[in-house]
Design a protein around this motif. Sequence first.
Motif, PDB file in Angstrom:
ATOM      1  N   THR A  40       0.864  -1.178   0.000  1.00 29.00           N
ATOM      2  CA  THR A  40       0.000   0.000   0.000  1.00 29.00           C
ATOM      3  C   THR A  40       0.895   1.221   0.000  1.00 29.00           C
ATOM      4  O   THR A  40       1.843   1.290   0.791  1.00 29.00           O
ATOM      5  CB  THR A  40      -0.860   0.022   1.285  1.00 29.00           C
ATOM      6  N   LEU A  54       3.911  -3.656  -5.008  1.00 29.87           N
ATOM      7  CA  LEU A  54       4.148  -5.057  -5.382  1.00 29.87           C
ATOM      8  C   LEU A  54       3.640  -5.985  -4.289  1.00 29.87           C
ATOM      9  O   LEU A  54       4.096  -5.926  -3.148  1.00 29.87           O
ATOM     10  CB  LEU A  54       5.665  -5.291  -5.573  1.00 29.87           C
ATOM     11  N   GLY A  55       2.709  -6.842  -4.666  1.00 31.10           N
ATOM     12  CA  GLY A  55       2.297  -7.931  -3.776  1.00 31.10           C
ATOM     13  C   GLY A  55       3.129  -9.149  -4.156  1.00 31.10           C
ATOM     14  O   GLY A  55       3.161  -9.549  -5.325  1.00 31.10           O
ATOM     15  N   ASN A  88      13.268  -8.257   2.255  1.00 32.96           N
ATOM     16  CA  ASN A  88      12.917  -7.947   3.643  1.00 32.96           C
ATOM     17  C   ASN A  88      11.454  -8.270   3.965  1.00 32.96           C
ATOM     18  O   ASN A  88      11.135  -8.648   5.092  1.00 32.96           O
ATOM     19  CB  ASN A  88      13.207  -6.460   3.906  1.00 32.96           C
ATOM     20  N   ILE A  91       5.699 -12.650   5.384  1.00 32.42           N
ATOM     21  CA  ILE A  91       4.387 -12.903   5.968  1.00 32.42           C
ATOM     22  C   ILE A  91       4.588 -13.844   7.153  1.00 32.42           C
ATOM     23  O   ILE A  91       5.394 -14.779   7.086  1.00 32.42           O
ATOM     24  CB  ILE A  91       3.416 -13.487   4.916  1.00 32.42           C
ATOM     25  N   THR A 139      15.460 -14.879  10.235  1.00 29.02           N
ATOM     26  CA  THR A 139      14.973 -14.765  11.611  1.00 29.02           C
ATOM     27  C   THR A 139      15.614 -15.839  12.490  1.00 29.02           C
ATOM     28  O   THR A 139      15.994 -16.909  11.985  1.00 29.02           O
ATOM     29  CB  THR A 139      13.436 -14.911  11.681  1.00 29.02           C
ATOM     30  N   TYR A 152       5.745 -19.848   9.552  1.00 28.76           N
ATOM     31  CA  TYR A 152       6.804 -18.826   9.491  1.00 28.76           C
ATOM     32  C   TYR A 152       8.187 -19.477   9.619  1.00 28.76           C
ATOM     33  O   TYR A 152       9.071 -19.243   8.787  1.00 28.76           O
ATOM     34  CB  TYR A 152       6.559 -17.833  10.624  1.00 28.76           C
ATOM     35  N   ALA A 183      13.977 -10.517  18.193  1.00 31.98           N
ATOM     36  CA  ALA A 183      12.937  -9.492  18.355  1.00 31.98           C
ATOM     37  C   ALA A 183      13.533  -8.093  18.178  1.00 31.98           C
ATOM     38  O   ALA A 183      14.567  -7.771  18.768  1.00 31.98           O
ATOM     39  CB  ALA A 183      12.295  -9.620  19.734  1.00 31.98           C
ATOM     40  N   THR A 184      12.864  -7.308  17.352  1.00 29.38           N
ATOM     41  CA  THR A 184      13.363  -5.974  17.001  1.00 29.38           C
ATOM     42  C   THR A 184      12.244  -4.964  17.257  1.00 29.38           C
ATOM     43  O   THR A 184      11.083  -5.205  16.900  1.00 29.38           O
ATOM     44  CB  THR A 184      13.782  -5.953  15.510  1.00 29.38           C
ATOM     45  N   THR A 186      10.213  -2.676  16.389  1.00 31.34           N
ATOM     46  CA  THR A 186       9.477  -1.928  15.364  1.00 31.34           C
ATOM     47  C   THR A 186       8.247  -1.308  16.031  1.00 31.34           C
ATOM     48  O   THR A 186       7.816  -1.765  17.100  1.00 31.34           O
ATOM     49  CB  THR A 186       9.008  -2.886  14.247  1.00 31.34           C
ATOM     50  N   LEU A 189       5.774  -4.026  16.808  1.00 29.61           N
ATOM     51  CA  LEU A 189       6.099  -4.874  17.969  1.00 29.61           C
ATOM     52  C   LEU A 189       5.779  -4.135  19.253  1.00 29.61           C
ATOM     53  O   LEU A 189       5.138  -4.662  20.164  1.00 29.61           O
ATOM     54  CB  LEU A 189       7.583  -5.289  17.932  1.00 29.61           C
TER      55      LEU A 189
END
Length: 252
Positions: A40, A54-55, A88, A91, A139, A152, A183-184, A186, A189
């Motif tokens: 979006t 781009l999806g 990067n 999902i 991750t 994931y 864990a970052t 963001t 988060l």
Amino acid sequence: MTSSNKDKVAIITGAAGGIGRSLCKSFREAGYFVVGTVRTMPEDTKDYDAVIQLGLNELVNDPERRIQFEESVRNAIGNRPVKVLINNAAIQILGKTADLKVSDMQISFNVNVLAPFMLAQIFQDDLSKNSGSILNIGTVHARATKSEFVAYATSKTAMHGLTRALAVDLGGQIRVNTLAPAATATPMLRAGFIGNESALNDLEACHPIGRIADVQEISDTALFLCSDQASFITGSTIYADGGILSRLHDPA
Ligand SMILES: NC(=O)c1ccc[n+]([C@@H]2O[C@H](COP(=O)([O-])OP(=O)(O)OC[C@H]3O[C@@H](n4cnc5c(N)ncnc54)[C@H](OP(=O)(O)O)[C@@H]3O)[C@@H](O)[C@H]2O)c1
């Protein structure tokens, strides 16, 4: 600005996300011409030189989409050389094994593995010509995970494998690495812990370093891995994990 990066293109997926935006900002500050891909269009585009919608599931499923996307990138960059591709976007579908649908696994593999593979194919010749590099954002869940992370963790583990396989297959032309954060902090988060600060404190405390990562720490490591200073690093996974993967969790 590092003059050697001037006008070299960095293509970064998931550019509107927490880590993605920080990557775009840092690469831009380092002199790259940053092309961000988003699902979006964000209101604020100051951290990008170009933004393309781009999806990644569509990219994998629709050959027309691949052609349109490549055209949009080529129009945006002109003659600038492509030096960096950062996969990067990701999902994360959570659910117990019994509840996950096969389609959950399929979309996880499409977005987290097949789209990075296709983007590597699309830009292989450019990256090869420019001694470029691919950075996959992985991750810690590829090494140690927890309940409900099957989709994931499995797809991200495949992404870590993709890194090694591409590094071997693309040989001396393109360096390919994984940067795997724990864990970052963001915005998303942090938002998840509003009203539950003690859970955030517990999360911070279980990292041997005593806290979770800042997005800037992830971007700084990414900049290094994509730079010519990292010229002998390929096929590697760098864990930016605050030591958590070294810690034994047992009840004693
Ligand atoms: N934050 C952490 O604690 C952490 C820890 C370890 C690893 N990571 C990894 O770091 C990377 C960035 O994560 P983040 O924390 O910045 O998460 P985020 O804010 O949720 O960003 C993820 C991005 O991926 C995009 N995306 C998701 N599905 C997509 C699809 N089908 N097509 C195109 N784009 C799609 C999202 O787009 P929309 O904005 O449109 O949803 C979003 O911009 C991911 O690879 C994640 O696995 C994060």
